[in-house]
Design a protein around this motif. Structure first.
Motif, PDB file in Angstrom:
ATOM      1  N   ILE A  18      18.584  24.676  17.553  1.00 36.15           N
ATOM      2  CA  ILE A  18      19.635  25.214  18.423  1.00 36.15           C
ATOM      3  C   ILE A  18      19.288  24.955  19.881  1.00 36.15           C
ATOM      4  O   ILE A  18      20.167  24.615  20.691  1.00 36.15           O
ATOM      5  CB  ILE A  18      19.838  26.711  18.142  1.00 36.15           C
ATOM      6  N   THR A  19      18.025  25.085  20.240  1.00 33.57           N
ATOM      7  CA  THR A  19      17.598  24.798  21.615  1.00 33.57           C
ATOM      8  C   THR A  19      17.869  23.338  21.968  1.00 33.57           C
ATOM      9  O   THR A  19      18.336  23.028  23.067  1.00 33.57           O
ATOM     10  CB  THR A  19      16.113  25.123  21.787  1.00 33.57           C
ATOM     11  N   HIS A  22      21.711  22.883  22.369  1.00 34.32           N
ATOM     12  CA  HIS A  22      22.182  23.480  23.625  1.00 34.32           C
ATOM     13  C   HIS A  22      21.805  22.627  24.828  1.00 34.32           C
ATOM     14  O   HIS A  22      22.602  22.453  25.752  1.00 34.32           O
ATOM     15  CB  HIS A  22      21.591  24.882  23.767  1.00 34.32           C
ATOM     16  N   GLU A  28      28.277  19.405  22.483  1.00 35.85           N
ATOM     17  CA  GLU A  28      28.905  20.651  22.898  1.00 35.85           C
ATOM     18  C   GLU A  28      28.998  21.562  21.676  1.00 35.85           C
ATOM     19  O   GLU A  28      29.673  21.222  20.694  1.00 35.85           O
ATOM     20  CB  GLU A  28      30.300  20.413  23.474  1.00 35.85           C
ATOM     21  N   ILE A  29      28.328  22.712  21.731  1.00 36.03           N
ATOM     22  CA  ILE A  29      28.347  23.648  20.608  1.00 36.03           C
ATOM     23  C   ILE A  29      29.621  24.491  20.689  1.00 36.03           C
ATOM     24  O   ILE A  29      29.831  25.228  21.655  1.00 36.03           O
ATOM     25  CB  ILE A  29      27.120  24.572  20.619  1.00 36.03           C
ATOM     26  N   ARG A  52      21.187  32.798  21.635  1.00 33.60           N
ATOM     27  CA  ARG A  52      22.340  32.531  22.486  1.00 33.60           C
ATOM     28  C   ARG A  52      22.150  33.127  23.880  1.00 33.60           C
ATOM     29  O   ARG A  52      22.424  32.475  24.896  1.00 33.60           O
ATOM     30  CB  ARG A  52      23.603  33.100  21.829  1.00 33.60           C
ATOM     31  N   LEU A  55      18.895  31.519  25.764  1.00 36.32           N
ATOM     32  CA  LEU A  55      19.113  30.147  26.216  1.00 36.32           C
ATOM     33  C   LEU A  55      20.264  30.041  27.207  1.00 36.32           C
ATOM     34  O   LEU A  55      20.326  29.073  27.971  1.00 36.32           O
ATOM     35  CB  LEU A  55      19.367  29.237  25.016  1.00 36.32           C
ATOM     36  N   PHE A  57      24.057  30.635  26.622  1.00 36.33           N
ATOM     37  CA  PHE A  57      25.420  30.173  26.314  1.00 36.33           C
ATOM     38  C   PHE A  57      26.195  31.301  25.628  1.00 36.33           C
ATOM     39  O   PHE A  57      26.662  31.191  24.505  1.00 36.33           O
ATOM     40  CB  PHE A  57      25.420  28.882  25.485  1.00 36.33           C
ATOM     41  N   VAL A  60      29.661  31.057  23.502  1.00 37.84           N
ATOM     42  CA  VAL A  60      29.782  30.407  22.197  1.00 37.84           C
ATOM     43  C   VAL A  60      29.812  31.477  21.098  1.00 37.84           C
ATOM     44  O   VAL A  60      28.901  32.305  21.021  1.00 37.84           O
ATOM     45  CB  VAL A  60      28.615  29.430  21.964  1.00 37.84           C
ATOM     46  N   VAL A 303      16.162  22.332  29.496  1.00 36.44           N
ATOM     47  CA  VAL A 303      16.513  23.723  29.201  1.00 36.44           C
ATOM     48  C   VAL A 303      15.579  24.670  29.935  1.00 36.44           C
ATOM     49  O   VAL A 303      16.011  25.680  30.504  1.00 36.44           O
ATOM     50  CB  VAL A 303      16.446  23.989  27.686  1.00 36.44           C
TER      51      VAL A 303
END
Length: 308
Positions: A18-19, A22, A28-29, A52, A55, A57, A60, A303
């Protein structure tokens, strides 16, 4: 930019995947759906929510789905991922709730909103996906592509024959592979070579809070890290394929899932000899590990720069 929907069971390697998703400028998630797998559904959902927010976002949607397998007792991998599912990571508890609804409906509605435009990637057991294609068979036409982390054409990690994500719900996997689409199967034959060695972990240590609170605890909790060996970072291989398909060699095959075998339940039976049969899968056979880690660590560094 490729739009993706991630179905997952976080999970240490899910967190690393997931990292990567992202941080990638190529992806684009649109949403994250959760399933019981590495740990229970409440924990996989809480972990997705924690990731989420950590990180960054929060817009989402995170939508919980199926707690366990279709027809058999639920299993988990808490002995691998720790009781929480995220080992010894230091992520704050989430402050925002999951979205309303069920993952199956979210998957269907999201892909229906833009047929042919959204890539679906599953890095946990395939229960949500099986229920979705049974409820809405047109899903197989709406997905731009369907990529999984699961299976193997050589050996397993849950049993000698079966990989965990498939073994957790073989009936669901059998439904998914026979649904009428081409499944891109990135399995253990690829992911077992993507090792977090000492050189990799040392670079993670340089990434501030992302490194200290997430990346390094994930890598070190999984297993012994040495100069030449380390834990395999399975799920991130599927995300890396979505970013750059040239990283992984693939081969057409017919894949069937064993659901009845006493010793082979959950085995992905991969036949590369097609004859006059149409393939139902693209199976990963090898990965360029040097380029894989360049992509991973380069994206992680970007990130890290966004996390206070």
């Amino acid at each position: 930019m490729k739009k993706i929907l991630i179905d997952c069971d976080p999970g240490i390697d899910d967190a690393l995947a997931i990292t990567l998703a992202h941080g990638s400028a190529e992806l684009e998630i649109l949403g994250i759906t959760t399933v019981g797998g590495n740990v229970s559904l409440p924990k996989t959902t809480a972990n997705a929510l924690r990731l989420r927010e950590f990180l960054g976002f929060p817009e989402v949607p995170v939508v919980p789905g199926s707690p366990g397998a279709l027809l058999r007792p639920t299993i988990d991998a808490a002995e691998v991922h720790g009781d929480s599912g995220l080992g010894e990571t230091r992520l704050p508890p989430p402050t925002l709730p999951p979205a309303d609804g069920h993952a199956v409906d979210f998957i269907i509605d999201t892909l229906a909103s833009a047929p042919g435009e959204i890539s679906l990637v599953a890095i946990g057991p395939l229960t949500n996906i099986a229920l979705a294609v049974r409820k809405e068979p047109r899903l197989v036409e709406w997905a731009r592509e369907f990529v999984i982390l699961g299976g193997s054409y050589t050996r397993g990690n849950f049993s000698p024959a079966a990989e965990f994500n498939i073994a957790a719900d073989p009936e669901a996997a059998a439904i998914v592979f026979s649904a009428g689409w081409t499944v891109t199967m990135i399995g253990l034959d690829v992911s077992r070579t993507a090792l977090a060695t000492m050189a990799v972990v040392d670079r993670m240590r340089e990434m501030g809070r992302l490194g200290s609170d997430l990346l390094v605890p994930c890598a070190e909790f999984y297993g012994m890290v040495t100069a030449s060996d380390g834990p395999a970072i399975h799920d991130a291989c599927a995300i890396a394929y979505l970013i750059d398909p040239t990283l992984i060699e693939i081969q057409q095959a017919v894949v069937q899932v064993e659901t009845m075998g006493r010793f082979t339940s959950g085995m992905t039976v991969v036949d590369f000899h097609l004859g006059d049969r149409a393939p139902n899968a693209l199976v990963g056979t090898s990965i360029d590990t040097g380029r894989f880690w360049d992509l991973m660590l380069g994206t992680y560094a970007q990130v890290a720069a966004t996390i206070a």
